[in-house]
Design a protein around this motif. Sequence first.
Motif, mmCIF file in Angstrom:
data_model
loop_
_atom_site.group_PDB
_atom_site.id
_atom_site.type_symbol
_atom_site.label_atom_id
_atom_site.label_comp_id
_atom_site.label_asym_id
_atom_site.label_seq_id
_atom_site.Cartn_x
_atom_site.Cartn_y
_atom_site.Cartn_z
ATOM 1 N N ASP A 204 -3.618 -10.901 -5.412
ATOM 2 C CA ASP A 204 -4.022 -10.747 -6.810
ATOM 3 C C ASP A 204 -4.180 -9.266 -7.179
ATOM 4 O OD1 ASP A 204 -4.038 -13.478 -7.340
ATOM 5 O OD2 ASP A 204 -6.079 -13.712 -6.577
ATOM 6 N N GLU A 205 -4.783 -8.487 -6.287
ATOM 7 C CA GLU A 205 -4.905 -7.041 -6.517
ATOM 8 C C GLU A 205 -3.519 -6.403 -6.558
ATOM 9 O OE1 GLU A 205 -7.458 -4.832 -3.954
ATOM 10 O OE2 GLU A 205 -9.120 -6.258 -4.132
ATOM 11 N N PHE A 206 -2.643 -6.879 -5.680
ATOM 12 C CA PHE A 206 -1.300 -6.313 -5.614
ATOM 13 C C PHE A 206 -0.536 -6.575 -6.909
ATOM 14 C CE2 PHE A 206 3.128 -6.507 -3.619
ATOM 15 C CZ PHE A 206 3.302 -5.140 -3.721
ATOM 16 N N LEU A 207 -0.601 -7.800 -7.411
ATOM 17 C CA LEU A 207 0.105 -8.132 -8.648
ATOM 18 C C LEU A 207 -0.462 -7.372 -9.843
ATOM 19 C CD1 LEU A 207 0.676 -11.981 -8.265
ATOM 20 C CD2 LEU A 207 2.390 -10.163 -8.182
ATOM 21 N N GLU A 208 -1.764 -7.154 -9.834
ATOM 22 C CA GLU A 208 -2.377 -6.354 -10.895
ATOM 23 C C GLU A 208 -1.794 -4.935 -10.878
ATOM 24 O OE1 GLU A 208 -6.824 -4.821 -12.320
ATOM 25 O OE2 GLU A 208 -6.619 -6.411 -10.811
ATOM 26 N N GLU A 209 -1.611 -4.413 -9.687
ATOM 27 C CA GLU A 209 -1.014 -3.088 -9.539
ATOM 28 C C GLU A 209 0.445 -3.088 -9.983
ATOM 29 O OE1 GLU A 209 -1.151 1.042 -8.148
ATOM 30 O OE2 GLU A 209 -2.626 -0.445 -8.787
ATOM 31 N N ILE A 210 1.183 -4.145 -9.638
ATOM 32 C CA ILE A 210 2.588 -4.271 -10.031
ATOM 33 C C ILE A 210 2.734 -4.278 -11.550
ATOM 34 C CG2 ILE A 210 4.566 -5.842 -10.066
ATOM 35 C CD1 ILE A 210 4.360 -4.358 -7.455
ATOM 36 N N HIS A 211 1.809 -4.943 -12.233
ATOM 37 C CA HIS A 211 1.846 -4.975 -13.699
ATOM 38 C C HIS A 211 1.731 -3.566 -14.275
ATOM 39 C CE1 HIS A 211 0.197 -9.377 -13.503
ATOM 40 N NE2 HIS A 211 1.475 -9.285 -13.153
ATOM 41 N N LYS A 212 0.889 -2.734 -13.664
ATOM 42 C CA LYS A 212 0.759 -1.336 -14.094
ATOM 43 C C LYS A 212 2.062 -0.582 -13.851
ATOM 44 C CE LYS A 212 -4.189 -0.957 -12.976
ATOM 45 N NZ LYS A 212 -5.167 -0.247 -12.108
ATOM 46 N N CYS B 23 0.817 -1.218 0.000
ATOM 47 C CA CYS B 23 0.000 0.000 0.000
ATOM 48 C C CYS B 23 0.851 1.270 0.000
ATOM 49 C CB CYS B 23 -0.968 0.013 1.184
ATOM 50 S SG CYS B 23 -0.179 -0.175 2.790
ATOM 51 N N THR B 24 2.106 1.135 -0.416
ATOM 52 C CA THR B 24 2.978 2.302 -0.547
ATOM 53 C C THR B 24 3.563 2.339 -1.951
ATOM 54 O OG1 THR B 24 4.840 1.026 0.342
ATOM 55 C CG2 THR B 24 3.610 2.404 1.899
ATOM 56 N N ALA B 25 3.690 3.542 -2.490
ATOM 57 C CA ALA B 25 4.241 3.677 -3.847
ATOM 58 C C ALA B 25 5.668 3.156 -3.905
ATOM 59 C CB ALA B 25 4.178 5.140 -4.280
ATOM 60 N N ALA B 26 6.455 3.467 -2.889
ATOM 61 C CA ALA B 26 7.849 2.999 -2.860
ATOM 62 C C ALA B 26 7.921 1.483 -2.820
ATOM 63 C CB ALA B 26 8.570 3.596 -1.656
ATOM 64 N N GLY B 27 7.044 0.864 -2.040
ATOM 65 C CA GLY B 27 7.031 -0.591 -1.960
ATOM 66 C C GLY B 27 6.702 -1.238 -3.288
ATOM 67 N N LYS B 28 5.760 -0.656 -4.001
ATOM 68 C CA LYS B 28 5.375 -1.185 -5.313
ATOM 69 C C LYS B 28 6.546 -1.090 -6.298
ATOM 70 C CE LYS B 28 0.613 0.354 -4.565
ATOM 71 N NZ LYS B 28 -0.426 1.327 -4.979
ATOM 72 N N ILE B 29 7.235 0.052 -6.277
ATOM 73 C CA ILE B 29 8.388 0.226 -7.162
ATOM 74 C C ILE B 29 9.478 -0.786 -6.838
ATOM 75 C CG2 ILE B 29 10.426 1.727 -7.417
ATOM 76 C CD1 ILE B 29 8.365 2.401 -9.431
ATOM 77 N N LEU B 30 9.805 -0.933 -5.576
ATOM 78 C CA LEU B 30 10.908 -1.808 -5.172
ATOM 79 C C LEU B 30 10.622 -3.272 -5.479
ATOM 80 C CD1 LEU B 30 11.747 0.044 -1.869
ATOM 81 C CD2 LEU B 30 13.382 -0.364 -3.723
ATOM 82 N N LEU B 31 9.357 -3.688 -5.365
ATOM 83 C CA LEU B 31 9.027 -5.088 -5.649
ATOM 84 C C LEU B 31 8.767 -5.338 -7.131
ATOM 85 C CD1 LEU B 31 6.784 -6.422 -2.734
ATOM 86 C CD2 LEU B 31 9.240 -6.693 -3.106
ATOM 87 N N SER B 32 8.586 -4.278 -7.903
ATOM 88 C CA SER B 32 8.270 -4.460 -9.329
ATOM 89 C C SER B 32 9.413 -5.115 -10.103
ATOM 90 C CB SER B 32 7.929 -3.112 -9.964
ATOM 91 O OG SER B 32 9.065 -2.258 -10.014
ATOM 92 N N GLN B 33 10.621 -5.098 -9.539
ATOM 93 C CA GLN B 33 11.766 -5.704 -10.224
ATOM 94 C C GLN B 33 11.773 -7.231 -10.113
ATOM 95 O OE1 GLN B 33 15.604 -4.816 -8.190
ATOM 96 N NE2 GLN B 33 14.327 -4.070 -6.513
ATOM 97 N N TYR B 34 10.921 -7.772 -9.248
ATOM 98 C CA TYR B 34 10.854 -9.218 -9.059
ATOM 99 C C TYR B 34 9.741 -9.822 -9.921
ATOM 100 C CZ TYR B 34 13.779 -8.287 -4.977
ATOM 101 O OH TYR B 34 14.789 -7.880 -4.156
ATOM 102 N N SER B 35 9.851 -11.103 -10.208
ATOM 103 C CA SER B 35 8.816 -11.792 -10.982
ATOM 104 C C SER B 35 7.563 -11.956 -10.124
ATOM 105 C CB SER B 35 9.312 -13.171 -11.427
ATOM 106 O OG SER B 35 9.430 -14.039 -10.307
#
Length: 259
Positions: A181-189, A144-156
């Motif tokens: 599932d919602e989180f991964l959908e966000e990561i794809h974006k 639920c943090t923008a930084a967290g989403k960015i940092l994890l987006s580099q992983y599969s």
Amino acid sequence: MNETNLVQSVDRALRIIEFLAEHPTGAGITEISKSLGLSKGTVHRLISTLKERDFAYQSSNTELYRLSYKILYLYNCISNNIDMFKVSRPIIRKFADKVDATVHLATLDEKRSNIVYIDRIEPMNSQKPFVMSSRVGKKAPCYCTAAGKILLSQYSDDEIRDIMKGEEYKTYTDKTIKNIDEFLEEIHKVRKQGYALDENEYDHGIICISIPIYNSNGKIDFAMSVTDLILYTKVEELIDLKDQLDEVSRKVSNAINYI
């Protein structure tokens, strides 16, 4: 670390320090005791030791215990000797002043399911002060943090599922992501956009945009975020900062990689 290797008194003292950090207006023996599940006698002994070592003090007005400025002294000792901060702060400070918003630097904790704020830079002479829960050293969930989403987006996706396995998706606002599932959908974006947003997902009324800071191997070591109140800024206005953020990110990445 295996819990059997913990020194109990040290562990309890550190828990008290963390608790007081979360309660900047102070807390009493009873409140600390109930919250941490420790006896009042234990809390009193540990607080007395922290007072003796100048890590805590008792307010003469409220009689509540608070952390002392020795904590800030320790932080300054660390930050003043970290070259990364020396090279990144002037760059980020100039940008924070320009956009009149708070800028954070964050990285992943040891479990990678949370971020840790490692720097927070406020704009000078801002006319729109507001209070955020973020503090240097504090952790916050990745989902639920923008930084967290960015940092994890580099992983599969599979790696992210493994990292977030067993994670409790606590609801902070009605916008908070509720499951993997919602989180991964966000990561794809995030992967497609090159930036991440926190649209009132963690702190009520607060929005954030975050972009990556890469090391020399192309790995995302840090995330840089711009944070503001919905009252002052629209999400679209944060997105409009993307090109400027990318430029700041490149400057910080280059400076850090030359240390």
